[in-house]
Design a protein around this motif. Structure first.
Motif, PDB file in Angstrom:
ATOM      1  N   TRP A 169       0.838  -1.197   0.000  1.00  0.00           N
ATOM      2  CA  TRP A 169       0.000   0.000   0.000  1.00  0.00           C
ATOM      3  C   TRP A 169       0.870   1.242   0.000  1.00  0.00           C
ATOM      4  O   TRP A 169       1.974   1.261   0.516  1.00  0.00           O
ATOM      5  CB  TRP A 169      -0.895   0.040   1.227  1.00  0.00           C
ATOM      6  N   SER A 170       0.332   2.314  -0.557  1.00  0.00           N
ATOM      7  CA  SER A 170       1.050   3.584  -0.527  1.00  0.00           C
ATOM      8  C   SER A 170       0.842   4.242   0.841  1.00  0.00           C
ATOM      9  O   SER A 170      -0.037   3.860   1.619  1.00  0.00           O
ATOM     10  CB  SER A 170       0.530   4.521  -1.620  1.00  0.00           C
ATOM     11  N   TYR A 171       1.684   5.228   1.121  1.00  0.00           N
ATOM     12  CA  TYR A 171       1.576   5.974   2.365  1.00  0.00           C
ATOM     13  C   TYR A 171       0.193   6.606   2.510  1.00  0.00           C
ATOM     14  O   TYR A 171      -0.413   6.556   3.577  1.00  0.00           O
ATOM     15  CB  TYR A 171       2.676   7.034   2.391  1.00  0.00           C
ATOM     16  N   ASN A 172      -0.328   7.165   1.420  1.00  0.00           N
ATOM     17  CA  ASN A 172      -1.648   7.819   1.476  1.00  0.00           C
ATOM     18  C   ASN A 172      -2.758   6.806   1.765  1.00  0.00           C
ATOM     19  O   ASN A 172      -3.709   7.113   2.497  1.00  0.00           O
ATOM     20  CB  ASN A 172      -1.946   8.564   0.179  1.00  0.00           C
ATOM     21  N   GLU A 173      -2.671   5.620   1.182  1.00  0.00           N
ATOM     22  CA  GLU A 173      -3.679   4.595   1.470  1.00  0.00           C
ATOM     23  C   GLU A 173      -3.673   4.225   2.946  1.00  0.00           C
ATOM     24  O   GLU A 173      -4.735   4.026   3.553  1.00  0.00           O
ATOM     25  CB  GLU A 173      -3.421   3.339   0.644  1.00  0.00           C
ATOM     26  N   ILE A 174      -2.498   4.112   3.510  1.00  0.00           N
ATOM     27  CA  ILE A 174      -2.405   3.755   4.925  1.00  0.00           C
ATOM     28  C   ILE A 174      -2.974   4.866   5.797  1.00  0.00           C
ATOM     29  O   ILE A 174      -3.772   4.609   6.710  1.00  0.00           O
ATOM     30  CB  ILE A 174      -0.936   3.461   5.306  1.00  0.00           C
ATOM     31  N   ILE A 175      -2.605   6.096   5.524  1.00  0.00           N
ATOM     32  CA  ILE A 175      -3.037   7.227   6.357  1.00  0.00           C
ATOM     33  C   ILE A 175      -4.537   7.491   6.232  1.00  0.00           C
ATOM     34  O   ILE A 175      -5.221   7.703   7.232  1.00  0.00           O
ATOM     35  CB  ILE A 175      -2.244   8.502   5.990  1.00  0.00           C
ATOM     36  N   TYR A 176      -5.063   7.457   5.023  1.00  0.00           N
ATOM     37  CA  TYR A 176      -6.438   7.891   4.822  1.00  0.00           C
ATOM     38  C   TYR A 176      -7.470   6.772   4.744  1.00  0.00           C
ATOM     39  O   TYR A 176      -8.661   7.025   4.919  1.00  0.00           O
ATOM     40  CB  TYR A 176      -6.524   8.756   3.560  1.00  0.00           C
ATOM     41  N   ASN A 177      -7.054   5.535   4.461  1.00  0.00           N
ATOM     42  CA  ASN A 177      -8.031   4.462   4.266  1.00  0.00           C
ATOM     43  C   ASN A 177      -7.939   3.323   5.279  1.00  0.00           C
ATOM     44  O   ASN A 177      -8.673   2.354   5.165  1.00  0.00           O
ATOM     45  CB  ASN A 177      -7.882   3.870   2.859  1.00  0.00           C
ATOM     46  N   THR A 178      -7.042   3.425   6.241  1.00  0.00           N
ATOM     47  CA  THR A 178      -6.876   2.351   7.207  1.00  0.00           C
ATOM     48  C   THR A 178      -7.022   2.914   8.608  1.00  0.00           C
ATOM     49  O   THR A 178      -6.419   3.939   8.940  1.00  0.00           O
ATOM     50  CB  THR A 178      -5.476   1.706   7.055  1.00  0.00           C
ATOM     51  N   SER A 179      -7.821   2.242   9.425  1.00  0.00           N
ATOM     52  CA  SER A 179      -8.023   2.733  10.787  1.00  0.00           C
ATOM     53  C   SER A 179      -6.774   2.490  11.627  1.00  0.00           C
ATOM     54  O   SER A 179      -5.978   1.583  11.356  1.00  0.00           O
ATOM     55  CB  SER A 179      -9.216   2.041  11.436  1.00  0.00           C
ATOM     56  N   PHE A 180      -6.636   3.288  12.665  1.00  0.00           N
ATOM     57  CA  PHE A 180      -5.498   3.148  13.567  1.00  0.00           C
ATOM     58  C   PHE A 180      -5.530   1.788  14.253  1.00  0.00           C
ATOM     59  O   PHE A 180      -4.490   1.152  14.433  1.00  0.00           O
ATOM     60  CB  PHE A 180      -5.509   4.285  14.594  1.00  0.00           C
ATOM     61  N   ALA A 181      -6.708   1.317  14.600  1.00  0.00           N
ATOM     62  CA  ALA A 181      -6.838   0.007  15.248  1.00  0.00           C
ATOM     63  C   ALA A 181      -6.359  -1.112  14.326  1.00  0.00           C
ATOM     64  O   ALA A 181      -5.673  -2.038  14.762  1.00  0.00           O
ATOM     65  CB  ALA A 181      -8.284  -0.231  15.669  1.00  0.00           C
ATOM     66  N   ALA A 182      -6.707  -1.023  13.048  1.00  0.00           N
ATOM     67  CA  ALA A 182      -6.269  -2.037  12.091  1.00  0.00           C
ATOM     68  C   ALA A 182      -4.747  -2.018  11.940  1.00  0.00           C
ATOM     69  O   ALA A 182      -4.110  -3.071  11.851  1.00  0.00           O
ATOM     70  CB  ALA A 182      -6.933  -1.811  10.742  1.00  0.00           C
ATOM     71  N   LEU A 183      -4.164  -0.827  11.924  1.00  0.00           N
ATOM     72  CA  LEU A 183      -2.712  -0.723  11.837  1.00  0.00           C
ATOM     73  C   LEU A 183      -2.033  -1.324  13.063  1.00  0.00           C
ATOM     74  O   LEU A 183      -1.021  -2.014  12.959  1.00  0.00           O
ATOM     75  CB  LEU A 183      -2.283   0.735  11.672  1.00  0.00           C
ATOM     76  N   GLN A 184      -2.597  -1.077  14.246  1.00  0.00           N
ATOM     77  CA  GLN A 184      -2.040  -1.644  15.468  1.00  0.00           C
ATOM     78  C   GLN A 184      -2.081  -3.174  15.418  1.00  0.00           C
ATOM     79  O   GLN A 184      -1.126  -3.840  15.824  1.00  0.00           O
ATOM     80  CB  GLN A 184      -2.803  -1.150  16.694  1.00  0.00           C
ATOM     81  N   LEU A 185      -3.170  -3.730  14.930  1.00  0.00           N
ATOM     82  CA  LEU A 185      -3.270  -5.183  14.819  1.00  0.00           C
ATOM     83  C   LEU A 185      -2.261  -5.734  13.823  1.00  0.00           C
ATOM     84  O   LEU A 185      -1.644  -6.782  14.057  1.00  0.00           O
ATOM     85  CB  LEU A 185      -4.685  -5.593  14.411  1.00  0.00           C
ATOM     86  N   MET A 186      -2.067  -5.053  12.692  1.00  0.00           N
ATOM     87  CA  MET A 186      -1.081  -5.502  11.706  1.00  0.00           C
ATOM     88  C   MET A 186       0.316  -5.514  12.305  1.00  0.00           C
ATOM     89  O   MET A 186       1.086  -6.449  12.083  1.00  0.00           O
ATOM     90  CB  MET A 186      -1.106  -4.588  10.481  1.00  0.00           C
ATOM     91  N   ILE A 187       0.646  -4.477  13.044  1.00  0.00           N
ATOM     92  CA  ILE A 187       1.976  -4.386  13.641  1.00  0.00           C
ATOM     93  C   ILE A 187       2.156  -5.427  14.742  1.00  0.00           C
ATOM     94  O   ILE A 187       3.201  -6.061  14.844  1.00  0.00           O
ATOM     95  CB  ILE A 187       2.231  -2.956  14.158  1.00  0.00           C
ATOM     96  N   SER A 188       1.121  -5.652  15.555  1.00  0.00           N
ATOM     97  CA  SER A 188       1.251  -6.636  16.626  1.00  0.00           C
ATOM     98  C   SER A 188       1.316  -8.062  16.086  1.00  0.00           C
ATOM     99  O   SER A 188       1.915  -8.936  16.708  1.00  0.00           O
ATOM    100  CB  SER A 188       0.106  -6.505  17.626  1.00  0.00           C
ATOM    101  N   ASP A 189       0.729  -8.311  14.919  1.00  0.00           N
ATOM    102  CA  ASP A 189       0.769  -9.642  14.311  1.00  0.00           C
ATOM    103  C   ASP A 189       2.033  -9.897  13.492  1.00  0.00           C
ATOM    104  O   ASP A 189       2.278 -11.018  13.076  1.00  0.00           O
ATOM    105  CB  ASP A 189      -0.450  -9.859  13.410  1.00  0.00           C
ATOM    106  N   ALA A 190       2.817  -8.868  13.285  1.00  0.00           N
ATOM    107  CA  ALA A 190       4.034  -9.016  12.486  1.00  0.00           C
ATOM    108  C   ALA A 190       5.045  -9.891  13.228  1.00  0.00           C
ATOM    109  O   ALA A 190       5.089  -9.892  14.457  1.00  0.00           O
ATOM    110  CB  ALA A 190       4.632  -7.643  12.205  1.00  0.00           C
TER     111      ALA A 190
END
Length: 55
Positions: free
Chosen positions: A8-29
């Motif tokens: 994903w591009s930086y803009n997709e992450i910032i504008y189309n992904t919730s903070f909670a979803a990002l936290q889950l992605m990072i914790s599952d890494a």
């Protein structure tokens, strides 16, 4: 990290992904540990090879 793994591009992450979803992605890494093994001194090349796991 998320952009690299998802493509994903930086803009997709910032504008189309919730903070909670990002936290889950990072914790599952996968985790990587970079602990040092201490300062070892070897008497011979064979000792070094054994310590490195060579057979």
């Amino acid at each position: 990290m998320v952009a690299k793994e998802t493509g994903w591009s930086y803009n997709e992450i910032i504008y189309n992904t919730s903070f909670a979803a990002l936290q889950l992605m990072i914790s599952d890494a996968p985790k990587t540990s970079y602990k040092k093994k201490g300062n070892e001194e070897f008497e011979s090349d064979e000792d070094l090879a054994n310590w490195l796991g060579a057979e």
